[in-house]
Every structure is written in C-alpha cells, then in structure tokens.
Design a protein around this motif. Sequence first.
Motif, mmCIF file in Angstrom:
data_model
loop_
_atom_site.group_PDB
_atom_site.id
_atom_site.type_symbol
_atom_site.label_atom_id
_atom_site.label_comp_id
_atom_site.label_asym_id
_atom_site.label_seq_id
_atom_site.Cartn_x
_atom_site.Cartn_y
_atom_site.Cartn_z
ATOM 1 N N ASP A 61 0.819 -1.221 0.000
ATOM 2 C CA ASP A 61 0.000 0.000 0.000
ATOM 3 C C ASP A 61 0.854 1.273 0.000
ATOM 4 N N ASN A 62 2.186 1.099 -0.003
ATOM 5 C CA ASN A 62 3.135 2.229 0.018
ATOM 6 C C ASN A 62 2.910 3.146 1.225
ATOM 7 N N ASN B 145 14.457 -7.112 4.331
ATOM 8 C CA ASN B 145 14.236 -8.220 3.385
ATOM 9 C C ASN B 145 12.963 -8.001 2.568
ATOM 10 N N LEU B 146 11.884 -7.641 3.247
ATOM 11 C CA LEU B 146 10.612 -7.432 2.558
ATOM 12 C C LEU B 146 10.673 -6.188 1.671
ATOM 13 N N ARG B 147 11.337 -5.150 2.149
ATOM 14 C CA ARG B 147 11.448 -3.919 1.356
ATOM 15 C C ARG B 147 12.232 -4.176 0.064
ATOM 16 N N GLU B 148 13.276 -5.000 0.177
ATOM 17 C CA GLU B 148 14.048 -5.369 -1.015
ATOM 18 C C GLU B 148 13.173 -6.131 -2.005
ATOM 19 N N GLN B 149 12.360 -7.053 -1.465
ATOM 20 C CA GLN B 149 11.448 -7.826 -2.310
ATOM 21 C C GLN B 149 10.438 -6.914 -3.019
ATOM 22 N N ALA B 150 10.013 -5.867 -2.304
ATOM 23 C CA ALA B 150 9.001 -4.958 -2.854
ATOM 24 C C ALA B 150 9.602 -3.888 -3.762
ATOM 25 N N SER C 242 11.516 2.072 -1.114
ATOM 26 C CA SER C 242 12.466 2.879 -0.324
ATOM 27 C C SER C 242 11.815 3.392 0.962
ATOM 28 N N LEU C 243 10.647 2.852 1.316
ATOM 29 C CA LEU C 243 9.961 3.280 2.538
ATOM 30 C C LEU C 243 10.834 3.067 3.773
#
Length: 316
Positions: free
Chosen positions: A200-201, A258-263, A266-267
């Motif tokens: 959802d950013n 890890n999840l941010r990299e997958q997505a 840059s949040l």
Amino acid sequence: MKILVTGGAGFIGSNLVDALLKDDRVSLVRVLDNLATGSEDNLKHLGHLPKFEFLNGDIRSMDDCVRACTGIDLISHQAALGSVPRSIADPLTTNAVNIGGTLNIFTAAKDNGVKRIIYAASSSTYGDHPGLPKVEDRIGKPLSPYAVTKYVNELYAGVYASLYNIEMIGLRYFNIFGPRQNPNGPYAAVIPLFAKSLIDNQAPVINGDGSHSRDFTYVSNAVQANIAALFSQEPEAVNTVYNIACGEQTSLLQLFENLREQAGSSLQPIHGPERNGDVKHSLADISKARRLLKYNPSVSVKEGLRHTYDWYAAQK
C-alpha cells in the motif's frame, strides 16, 4: 487414517489441511472451526473433495468437540486465540478458548478412542528464561496470559498422556509466517503487516527500536512438522514437546529490509513504543525435532519471505 484438524480454516490449519488431503495415508480430513479468526476462503477450493469435511463449530462447546472427534483416528489441534496483545486486552476469552477449548478436545478425543493428538504449543512458554537458543526442558515464567494458556496446554497434555494412554505431541511454534496469514485487524502479526504496508506504500510501525529478534519460520516447515508428528513410528517421539523453527535469528529491522528489497521500495519504518509482554529475543534449538521427528526445515526465512510477499501482492 481419519484426521481432525481443529482451526483448519485458519492460517496454519488450512495449509496443513491442503497437505493432508494429498497424503495417501489419509482417508478423511475433517475440519472443526468457528471462523472467528479463520476464513472460509482458505477452504473453498476443497469443497468438492470426497475426503474433505467441514464442521462449523466451537471448541468451547463440548457437543461440537464430541461431534468432531467421532470416528477420528488422529487429531491436529491448531484452534486457538493467538496474539499476546489480545490476551492482555481480553485474558478471559483467551483462557476460555485456549485452555477450556483444548481441554474439551482432549476429553472428547479420550472418550472417542483417538490414538494421538498433535497440538499447537508456543515459544511464548519460554517466558523470561534468558538462555539462547531455547531448549525444550528449560523454560521461565510466562510473560502474558497467552503464554500461560499455552503452558497449561502442555501440562494437560502430560496428564492426559499418563492417565488416559493418549499419545501427545506438542509443537512449540516460533513465529510462523506465510500465505493466508491475515494482515487485517488489531492483532495482525508483523510480517503480514509489513507486507501490506509495502504493497500500500505506507510506512509500517515497528514496536521498539527494531532490534527485537525472532526465529521466523515459514508455514510449510510447520506443516512438515505436523505431518511428521502425526505419522511418526518412533516410540521415543511421543508424549513430549518440540521446538518448530528454523534455528535462525532475524531482527525486525532485518525482516523489514528483506521485505522492502522484495518490494523494490524505499519506505522507512516508523518506530513506536515496545509492546507489553514481548520477549526481547528468541532463537530455537531444533536438534530434538531433527533427531526424533526427522524434522528438516526446507524453506529458509529469506525464501519464505519472498513466497509470502508475492502471495500478498497477488491478492491485491
């Protein structure tokens, strides 16, 4: 074998039901669930299968438990009210479901001649014991009503095994995650919350400074452990408890990264206050489960996070 899965419409339970229905040793999988935290959506793809049966019922009702246990050989008891914060907010309901409901299932199983019960135990049972990694025979004082209920389940399992000759195996889950874990509601777990926020950013909230660590474990590993426990022919494997985990420590910040990299995001997370009743660090020694159950976690945390994020993204 005819198998009852309580809580089979829930996150872990429904993944287990899928696997059992593909097992040639199984002639019936009956699910008992009141859909309080589980979902019919998790089972709707199974309705046409002759080996599948669904009972809408509550483990707090002895009549429902007796109905569910009739004609059953083995039980995987997954039904529970999870969440430490929920148990702090409402200890009475957590107690009624996790202790009263479990005692109903154990008693209905005894009265119907069920041979073996696998029950969902919890790493929360280790409480304030400081030792790492966590070893099954060294526990501390519980830090939440939820932890108390899961420890009482283990005590009752020991008593029922010795008095009534039922084989009992407890699986102490360490932060199981994966597809079908609900990201909505006030008591959602951290991984579905992070995944939903990234999709959802919206910046997620991390309770504390993010250094808290857990032994996160992909759901297929928990399913593998349940099936190994249900069908184990090893006499030494019954009437005991096992850590079910990966034997790896991951901090909340590492998890988010890890999840941010997958997505491809840059949040940055927002840090909130620490939660009451939370254990600071958790890490499992899984050597006992490896030795007696032949448990071998086949999906790593990083691979599991990739599968999980992709699943949530596909739901949008």
